[in-house]
Design a protein around this motif. Structure first.
Motif, PDB file in Angstrom:
ATOM      1  N   PHE A 129       0.826  -1.210   0.000  1.00 17.53           N
ATOM      2  CA  PHE A 129       0.000   0.000   0.000  1.00 17.53           C
ATOM      3  C   PHE A 129       0.862   1.263   0.000  1.00 17.53           C
ATOM      4  O   PHE A 129       0.628   2.191  -0.774  1.00 17.53           O
ATOM      5  CB  PHE A 129      -0.925  -0.019   1.218  1.00 17.53           C
ATOM      6  CG  PHE A 129      -1.529   1.319   1.556  1.00 17.53           C
ATOM      7  CD1 PHE A 129      -2.415   1.943   0.692  1.00 17.53           C
ATOM      8  CD2 PHE A 129      -1.192   1.966   2.744  1.00 17.53           C
ATOM      9  CE1 PHE A 129      -2.967   3.184   1.002  1.00 17.53           C
ATOM     10  CE2 PHE A 129      -1.731   3.198   3.057  1.00 17.53           C
ATOM     11  CZ  PHE A 129      -2.620   3.810   2.186  1.00 17.53           C
ATOM     12  N   VAL A 130       1.880   1.313   0.843  1.00 14.62           N
ATOM     13  CA  VAL A 130       2.769   2.474   0.915  1.00 14.62           C
ATOM     14  C   VAL A 130       3.509   2.657  -0.412  1.00 14.62           C
ATOM     15  O   VAL A 130       3.667   3.787  -0.895  1.00 14.62           O
ATOM     16  CB  VAL A 130       3.758   2.329   2.083  1.00 14.62           C
ATOM     17  CG1 VAL A 130       4.839   3.417   2.028  1.00 14.62           C
ATOM     18  CG2 VAL A 130       3.019   2.409   3.418  1.00 14.62           C
ATOM     19  N   ALA A 131       3.950   1.566  -1.012  1.00 20.56           N
ATOM     20  CA  ALA A 131       4.654   1.663  -2.289  1.00 20.56           C
ATOM     21  C   ALA A 131       3.746   2.214  -3.384  1.00 20.56           C
ATOM     22  O   ALA A 131       4.166   3.051  -4.199  1.00 20.56           O
ATOM     23  CB  ALA A 131       5.189   0.287  -2.696  1.00 20.56           C
ATOM     24  N   VAL A 132       2.493   1.776  -3.414  1.00 18.32           N
ATOM     25  CA  VAL A 132       1.552   2.292  -4.415  1.00 18.32           C
ATOM     26  C   VAL A 132       1.300   3.783  -4.184  1.00 18.32           C
ATOM     27  O   VAL A 132       1.270   4.577  -5.134  1.00 18.32           O
ATOM     28  CB  VAL A 132       0.227   1.503  -4.364  1.00 18.32           C
ATOM     29  CG1 VAL A 132      -0.823   2.145  -5.278  1.00 18.32           C
ATOM     30  CG2 VAL A 132       0.449   0.056  -4.788  1.00 18.32           C
ATOM     31  N   ALA A 133       1.134   4.180  -2.914  1.00 17.69           N
ATOM     32  CA  ALA A 133       0.914   5.598  -2.601  1.00 17.69           C
ATOM     33  C   ALA A 133       2.124   6.436  -2.997  1.00 17.69           C
ATOM     34  O   ALA A 133       1.975   7.533  -3.545  1.00 17.69           O
ATOM     35  CB  ALA A 133       0.617   5.759  -1.115  1.00 17.69           C
ATOM     36  N   ASP A 134       3.320   5.927  -2.760  1.00 23.04           N
ATOM     37  CA  ASP A 134       4.538   6.679  -3.062  1.00 23.04           C
ATOM     38  C   ASP A 134       4.796   6.787  -4.557  1.00 23.04           C
ATOM     39  O   ASP A 134       5.375   7.776  -5.025  1.00 23.04           O
ATOM     40  CB  ASP A 134       5.750   6.032  -2.382  1.00 23.04           C
ATOM     41  CG  ASP A 134       5.759   6.247  -0.877  1.00 23.04           C
ATOM     42  OD1 ASP A 134       5.010   7.130  -0.403  1.00 23.04           O
ATOM     43  OD2 ASP A 134       6.501   5.536  -0.170  1.00 23.04           O
ATOM     44  N   HIS A 135       4.383   5.761  -5.314  1.00 20.30           N
ATOM     45  CA  HIS A 135       4.670   5.724  -6.751  1.00 20.30           C
ATOM     46  C   HIS A 135       3.466   6.105  -7.615  1.00 20.30           C
ATOM     47  O   HIS A 135       3.554   6.100  -8.847  1.00 20.30           O
ATOM     48  CB  HIS A 135       5.160   4.330  -7.155  1.00 20.30           C
ATOM     49  CG  HIS A 135       6.524   3.982  -6.624  1.00 20.30           C
ATOM     50  ND1 HIS A 135       6.714   3.452  -5.367  1.00 20.30           N
ATOM     51  CD2 HIS A 135       7.756   4.120  -7.180  1.00 20.30           C
ATOM     52  CE1 HIS A 135       8.009   3.245  -5.176  1.00 20.30           C
ATOM     53  NE2 HIS A 135       8.664   3.644  -6.243  1.00 20.30           N
ATOM     54  N   ASN A 136       2.328   6.405  -6.971  1.00 25.99           N
ATOM     55  CA  ASN A 136       1.121   6.851  -7.684  1.00 25.99           C
ATOM     56  C   ASN A 136       0.648   5.859  -8.741  1.00 25.99           C
ATOM     57  O   ASN A 136       0.089   6.249  -9.757  1.00 25.99           O
ATOM     58  CB  ASN A 136       1.361   8.224  -8.355  1.00 25.99           C
ATOM     59  CG  ASN A 136       1.654   9.308  -7.348  1.00 25.99           C
ATOM     60  OD1 ASN A 136       0.975   9.421  -6.337  1.00 25.99           O
ATOM     61  ND2 ASN A 136       2.682  10.097  -7.607  1.00 25.99           N
ATOM     62  N   GLY A 137       0.863   4.601  -8.500  1.00 20.01           N
ATOM     63  CA  GLY A 137       0.399   3.610  -9.458  1.00 20.01           C
ATOM     64  C   GLY A 137       0.846   2.212  -9.078  1.00 20.01           C
ATOM     65  O   GLY A 137       1.844   2.030  -8.359  1.00 20.01           O
ATOM     66  N   MET A 138       0.133   1.216  -9.557  1.00 18.15           N
ATOM     67  CA  MET A 138       0.439  -0.166  -9.191  1.00 18.15           C
ATOM     68  C   MET A 138       1.589  -0.738 -10.005  1.00 18.15           C
ATOM     69  O   MET A 138       2.367  -1.550  -9.499  1.00 18.15           O
ATOM     70  CB  MET A 138      -0.815  -1.024  -9.352  1.00 18.15           C
ATOM     71  CG  MET A 138      -1.933  -0.637  -8.396  1.00 18.15           C
ATOM     72  SD  MET A 138      -3.269  -1.836  -8.342  1.00 18.15           S
ATOM     73  CE  MET A 138      -4.422  -0.991  -7.260  1.00 18.15           C
ATOM     74  N   THR A 139       1.715  -0.323 -11.270  1.00 15.77           N
ATOM     75  CA  THR A 139       2.810  -0.854 -12.093  1.00 15.77           C
ATOM     76  C   THR A 139       4.158  -0.408 -11.553  1.00 15.77           C
ATOM     77  O   THR A 139       5.082  -1.214 -11.387  1.00 15.77           O
ATOM     78  CB  THR A 139       2.649  -0.394 -13.549  1.00 15.77           C
ATOM     79  OG1 THR A 139       1.399  -0.864 -14.046  1.00 15.77           O
ATOM     80  CG2 THR A 139       3.780  -0.946 -14.404  1.00 15.77           C
TER      81      THR A 139
END
Length: 292
Positions: free
Chosen positions: A13-23
């Motif tokens: 979840f934190v990684a998606v929030a930080d990178h603004n996307g799932m890919t």
């Protein structure tokens, strides 16, 4: 019934929030986009919607914004516990330097949290003016230091930008006097050249009312309406008043609060305190806020 959160889901979840996307998050975590999507779906089943799906990016919901800070703290605590179990409790000596004004405002909650988490660390605090702290770090006499200096200095890590403000007694009249009575903590104070330049550019008469090397003595002189002083907006005590810029008080610039550390690899204890300071800073770009 006790239920446990999966740290892996929080990390995703934190990684998606930080990178603004799932890919992009998948690339960072070495997971497929499908695996990331499934983990976010599992977490949202437990917590409610965390993201608003837009065409090419994801945006946090209000629930997601609240969830993000707590998720970061849980991940940090998890990693600290694993490090303690794998490497043993952190110990050693950390020599931290800070200007007098930050010691009474910024540092107490940071030092309390750090000392509770790492009771075996010998933490020593040194209070000096910023120029003296900078020299101490360069000479290896300090491991870490918070330094107040002009915005844009390339050497330190900028933690926040705060506004310099004039400070006087509530209901006081010292700021109306000519020459202006100004109290500084010390001749080496980082604010001094900034203040004197601002007064000189306006051709304002001033006199040094008090220079003691003690922030408590400066505060007492200002509280007694014997002089005005200059502090960062975030450090002004409640019993004093931020004075408006005007005919007698020239506008002052913002200053950066930068983090410096000694050269070379950081010992574990120093690295941990560095992270604690970074995570605990709570003065985001005060220069952008309105000052009366």
């Amino acid at each position: 019934m006790v239920r446990n959160l999966d740290i892996t889901l929080l990390r995703t979840f934190v990684a998606v929030a930080d990178h603004n996307g799932m890919t992009a998050a998948g690339n960072a975590l070495h997971l497929t986009q499908s695996a990331v999507s499934q983990q976010i779906a599992r977490l949202e089943d437990l917590s409610g919607a965390l993201f608003i799906r837009e065409r090419r990016t994801l945006r946090l919901t209000s629930n997601g914004e609240r969830f993000l800070g707590k998720a970061r703290r849980l991940i940090t605590l998890n990693d600290e516990l694993w490090a303690d179990m794998a490497e043993g409790a952190i110990d050693g000596l950390v020599r931290l330097g800070a200007p007098y004004d930050l010691v009474g405002t910024w540092l107490p909650p940071i030092l309390k949290t750090f000392s509770q988490a790492h009771p075996k660390v010998d933490l020593r605090l040194v209070c000096l003016a910023s120029p003296e702290l900078l020299t101490a770090v360069a000479d290896g006499a300090l491991d870490l230091a918070l330094i107040e200096e002009p915005v844009g200095k390339p050497d330190g890590e900028c933690l926040a930008v705060d506004r310099l403000v004039w400070v006087g007694a509530k209901g006081g009249a010292a700021y109306l006097k000519t020459p202006l009575p100004v109290s500084m903590v010390a001749e080496t104070c980082a604010f001094r050249p900034v203040v004197l330049r601002a007064l000189s550019e306006r051709d304002l008469a001033w006199r040094t009312m008090f220079e003691s090397g003690s922030i408590d003595a400066t505060r007492a002189a200002v509280r007694a309406d014997l002089a005005v002083t200059v502090w960062l907006a975030s450090t002004v005590p409640d019993d004093l008043h931020i004075l408006p810029f005007g005919e007698n008080l020239p506008k002052l610039p913002s200053l950066a609060i930068n983090l410096y550390h000694a050269k070379g690899p950081l010992p574990r204890a120093v690295g941990e305190l560095t992270q604690q300071i970074r995570h605990s800073v709570s003065v985001p770009l005060i220069a952008d806020q309105a000052i009366p």
